[in-house]
Motif scaffolding. Structure first.
Motif, PDB file in Angstrom:
ATOM      1  N   ILE A 162       0.859  -1.188   0.000  1.00 57.98           N
ATOM      2  CA  ILE A 162       0.000   0.000   0.000  1.00 57.98           C
ATOM      3  C   ILE A 162       0.891   1.232   0.000  1.00 57.98           C
ATOM      4  O   ILE A 162       1.888   1.300   0.703  1.00 57.98           O
ATOM      5  N   PHE A 193      -4.890   5.642  -0.208  1.00 54.31           N
ATOM      6  CA  PHE A 193      -3.755   4.802  -0.574  1.00 54.31           C
ATOM      7  C   PHE A 193      -4.076   4.113  -1.896  1.00 54.31           C
ATOM      8  O   PHE A 193      -5.235   4.042  -2.301  1.00 54.31           O
ATOM      9  N   PRO A 212       0.967   5.605  -0.112  1.00 54.44           N
ATOM     10  CA  PRO A 212       0.154   6.799   0.130  1.00 54.44           C
ATOM     11  C   PRO A 212      -0.074   7.600  -1.153  1.00 54.44           C
ATOM     12  O   PRO A 212       0.807   7.694  -2.003  1.00 54.44           O
ATOM     13  N   TYR A 269       7.707   5.763  -5.270  1.00 58.29           N
ATOM     14  CA  TYR A 269       7.953   5.301  -3.907  1.00 58.29           C
ATOM     15  C   TYR A 269       9.453   5.165  -3.644  1.00 58.29           C
ATOM     16  O   TYR A 269       9.959   5.589  -2.600  1.00 58.29           O
ATOM     17  N   ARG A 278      -7.735   8.369   4.816  1.00 60.64           N
ATOM     18  CA  ARG A 278      -6.550   8.712   4.040  1.00 60.64           C
ATOM     19  C   ARG A 278      -6.485   7.799   2.819  1.00 60.64           C
ATOM     20  O   ARG A 278      -6.801   6.620   2.905  1.00 60.64           O
TER      21      ARG A 278
END
Lengths: 570, 570
Positions: free
Chosen positions: A74, A104, A76, A113, A102
């Motif tokens: 996962i 994801f 963000p 990432y 939030r």
């Protein structure tokens, strides 16, 4: 492992939705099971193969100086927004929210990432070059998951990233990975071609794809007989042969009832197709775009996407209503007098063709003798054409040949695309901030498994290459109720295991036919059959590929198996 | 591996939100990085440790006859609905939808999924027993992720499941796993206790937890000095010492201004606390429930949840408004005359205590001399009490002792809980349908890593046990610019690698202090220091644990390292 204990629920028939050999055989041989559309479970035999592919990949990455890490699946939302890909990836990206709302996603790849990871920790040129990879579960919510683990929505991928101080060392890192990939796919015993790729959603400049040749592959490659050139058809350059030059005549509108296709208008006006302008009416990010190419060719969508710099999912065909609202008519779209609200793009060759026939933006009408520059202008794209049979390779002068294949690996030179948006910089020798140069490198681990099967099967089942076979040898005890046979089977089983050979012992109390069918189906490379001659310590030896039994002593069978395994693992 | 190449961005200080030693040291030593709340990346050193824990787990599971598979991390809603856990898991479950709005979760565990997998393929008693496991990424959207990888939201877990024909063989499978778990945690060199567990959300009967002892652990265990008894405090049985019997007196309402606590009312009325009734006013699945226990004890929520058979997240404290709407007053709730719309539950001991003081459901009032049976009735639960210091262990007569720890493993006898809701049956020897008996078995792989650190560190950093250390030996070249030192370092490095020892060579051009601090921090068990005596082939040998340097010849250092590694890996 004893087959009497192994969880191996083989199937006589594959489910109806299994279309290609690898999908059918992996299901029938109890390697995989479907859990949901495009979502699979790996049963014991299947997971052993996956782990072997992973291990080969890991070894070659380690040998090439890359270091293994593991990021979370996962990711963000924030890091994807920096590169603009949160929206651009579109419905292929699985998105979710946590208990605090939030956002994801389930990572489909990890350029952002990894760049974010090193951003704060790589500070100096002394820490570069750096090469990191992970073997991880990835997610793509495919529009049409198909072919089993070939195009799945949850799959295992090795993704790696290189970080360099400049374009030259980036290219060296890239070549280092290129060579590592050759070793990986060689060890997977795949028959593959390395082709120039389209950079697509990844951005950057140079890229290559590693394509396992297979008639069932979804990718098409265009290559030269000499081996000097190979590319995906998305990328392959077209050297269009222009019609002969003519004197430019005056425009003339003509009545052309019902001629909504190039074929129809070409026949009706008795004009060759390459003089007719083909219109492709699109909505791109919900704005109108008219694309024009020579009438005898097809549009290459990947080239158009590259030119526009948009996401594939943001392109749709224009509706009839939209065409009419822009002052044109479906089937009669042309560049002359079209609404200025629309973007107009032409393939460069259009600017060189004299006296074109184009749609008149009226029902049942075309305009003859239209010439670029004099009668209309547009944005020009160097090459929007799909390569086709008979085309010549610009670089070599040979005719293109075509083959189908499965993309099992890809490598991209990303340049500073991600480091610039995410702000990944290093201090150079003069203490000055510089952007990091990157590459990204993917191996489809689970997809490679399906590609290996596509290249290695016959009417009886799979024929695993030794390097990825779930077991090297299967010892079949024909009649497991017979003590002598079982004892000799066990003896061979133990002797081989002692030498580090991975062995299956079929000690099941099943009919011989069932056992022979299963061993063909699951494709263990070497087979030793212990039957009636067990009392004389005589067994049968065969390979899965040849399926020809040879009577030999038990000891000879053991020796040959050990030798063959060692030879084939080299 | 050369440290000059290793991606190991160690930190001088841990971030402020790192509370416990393992969290701080794993961050500082460049084992992990935080990506989001409760979501971590494993850097090269950290991932090596994780893979070693995985491999030890895998080997012991394989040795115990379990077979490894891999299921998908995304699981379809439908299979969770069959067991009723889609709702019951509550906000801890990450949920998502695909592009067709089909519901999935990110698996927090896989009882339903494994049961569904074998349901259609295990048909006969001949295929049982069966034991399958996977080492896989799991997801729990923790309310309060904390302590780094100790309580993360994405983590690696080994989950396994046994399938049997009856309860007796289920118990055998369970004991087999119990023993395998002892081997796993022994090899991880953890100091742990095996305790009786609470079955909680898993259902079923018997369960055990493997608790790594640690003052920072979130679990508390209650055990006997003799070692005959150990349980989680959630499970530990309370043998409550009743107050002496008295003659039952008549009820009497008394004015007790401001006495909203047990302490206050006990003091005001001069009645011992164990004669006062403690009320816990709850909303359970949005319906009112009043729970009453002796005034000198605390409610054990796990026992209540077990009694109610509900999900933890479905229980909330009642609001003042709700208490009033049910005809009572906050702080003065009692069982006499309370609304019949509410469920009333008492701890069994309440039925044995004479002349209780209870809230009068009026502001500033209590009722004295209330007796169960005569004055009110309720649902009776055998034991709702939290164990406390001074309690006696019913089974052994000893006093409970308490310790804190980290739950690194758990094993559950599930019985037919999942097979019955999912319909997983087999045909017995008489051709009759029977439910499959199951067990489920978890190892927290990444959590074990943090537990190992909690048990193995000092003021300088981590002290890895050999079995899980990222590398066995570190060779530090004190001055890497000195050719003699570097050459001897390389020689030792190569000699050790040739023997299969995993070695780090600190060949960085850093100050010696930096190198010594880093090697203490990252905790490699054995160290060889190559310094000024390199010209005489003399080096220093030390263990991370002792940190005492001993001058020895290079060859002796090599020999001792090889011997120690082999010894400690046994």
């Amino acid at each position: 492992m004893r087959l009497s204990k192994l969880y191996m629920p083989t199937l006589r028939e594959a489910p109806a939705d299994a279309e290609i050999a690898s999908h059918k055989l992996l299901l029938r041989g109890a390697f995989i099971r479907k859990s949901a559309s495009g979502v699979y479970t790996y049963l014991p035999l299947g997971y052993k193969v996956v782990r072997k592919v992973e291990e080969i990949t890991r070894q070659e990455m380690d040998n090439a100086g890359s270091q293994e890490i593991l990021m979370s699946a996962i990711q963000p939302k924030e890091i994807w927004e920096q590169s603009g890909r949160w929206e651009k990836f579109g419905p292929e990206m699985f998105k979710l929210q946590d208990r605090h709302n939030r956002d994801f996603c389930l990572g489909p790849t990890a350029e952002e990432y990894f760049t974010t990871l090193i951003k704060d920790e790589v500070k100096s040129y002394k820490q570069l070059p750096l090469n990191l990879y992970q073997i991880q579960t990835k997610y793509r919510d495919e529009k049409r998951p198909r072919f089993g683990i070939n195009r799945a929505r949850e799959f295992t991928m090795k993704d790696g990233y290189s970080f360099d101080t400049n374009s030259k060392t980036m290219e060296e890192s890239y070549m280092n990975m290129y060579c590592a990939y050759e070793k990986i796919f060689d060890r997977l015993r795949l028959d593959y071609k390395i082709v120039q790729g389209d950079n697509g959603a990844m951005g950057g400049s140079q890229s290559h794809e590693f394509i396992a040749l297979s008639e069932t592959g979804e990718g098409v490659i265009a290559y030269s007989e000499s081996g000097k050139y190979a590319a995906t058809t998305e990328k392959a350059e077209v050297k269009y042969v222009l019609p002969e030059k003519e004197e430019k005549l005056e425009m003339q509108e003509v009545n052309t009832p019902g001629t909504t296709t190039i074929e129809a208008v070409s026949e009706f006006l008795n004009v060759s197709k390459n003089k007719c302008l083909k219109a492709i009416d699109l909505m791109v990010e919900e704005k109108p775009v008219f694309v024009f190419i020579p009438g005898d060719r097809e549009l290459n969508m990947a080239k158009l996407i590259g030119f526009l710099g948009v996401a594939e999912h943001s392109i749709e065909m224009m509706s009839d209503e939209e065409i009419i609202s822009l002052g044109s008519r479906p089937g009669f779209t042309g560049p002359v007098g079209i609404s200025e609200d629309a973007r107009i793009i032409v393939d460069k060759n259009i600017t060189e063709i004299d006296n074109l026939v184009v749609g008149a933006n009226k029902e049942d009408a075309h305009i003859k003798n239209v010439n670029y520059g004099r009668d209309f202008e547009a944005e020009i794209c160097d090459d929007l054409l799909e390569v086709q049979v008979g085309d010549i390779i610009p670089e070599t002068g040979e005719e293109y040949k075509f083959a189908r294949g499965i993309e099992v690996g890809n490598i991209f030179q990303l340049g500073t695309k991600y480091s610039s948006t995410i702000g990944a910089k290093y201090l150079d020798e003069n203490g000055k901030d510089q952007l990091i140069w990157m590459g990204s490198y993917g191996v489809g681990v689970t997809r490679s498994v399906s590609a290996i099967v596509e290249q290695n099967y016959d009417e009886y089942g799979i024929i695993w290459p030794m390097t990825v076979a779930p077991y090297h040898v299967i010892v079949t005890v024909v009649n497991a109720k017979n003590e002598e046979q079982l004892a000799l089977g066990e003896e061979i089983y133990n002797a081989l295991q002692k030498e580090g050979i991975e062995v299956l012992l079929d000690d099941r109390k099943e009919r011989a036919g069932v056992k022979f069918n299963d061993r063909d189906l699951i494709g263990i490379p070497l087979r030793i059959t212990v039957g009636k001659m067990a009392m004389d310590k005589i067994v049968e030896y065969s390979t899965r590929k040849e399926r020809v039994n040879e009577e030999v002593s038990a000891q000879d069978a053991i020796n040959r198996a050990i030798e063959t395994v060692k030879e084939e693992l080299k």
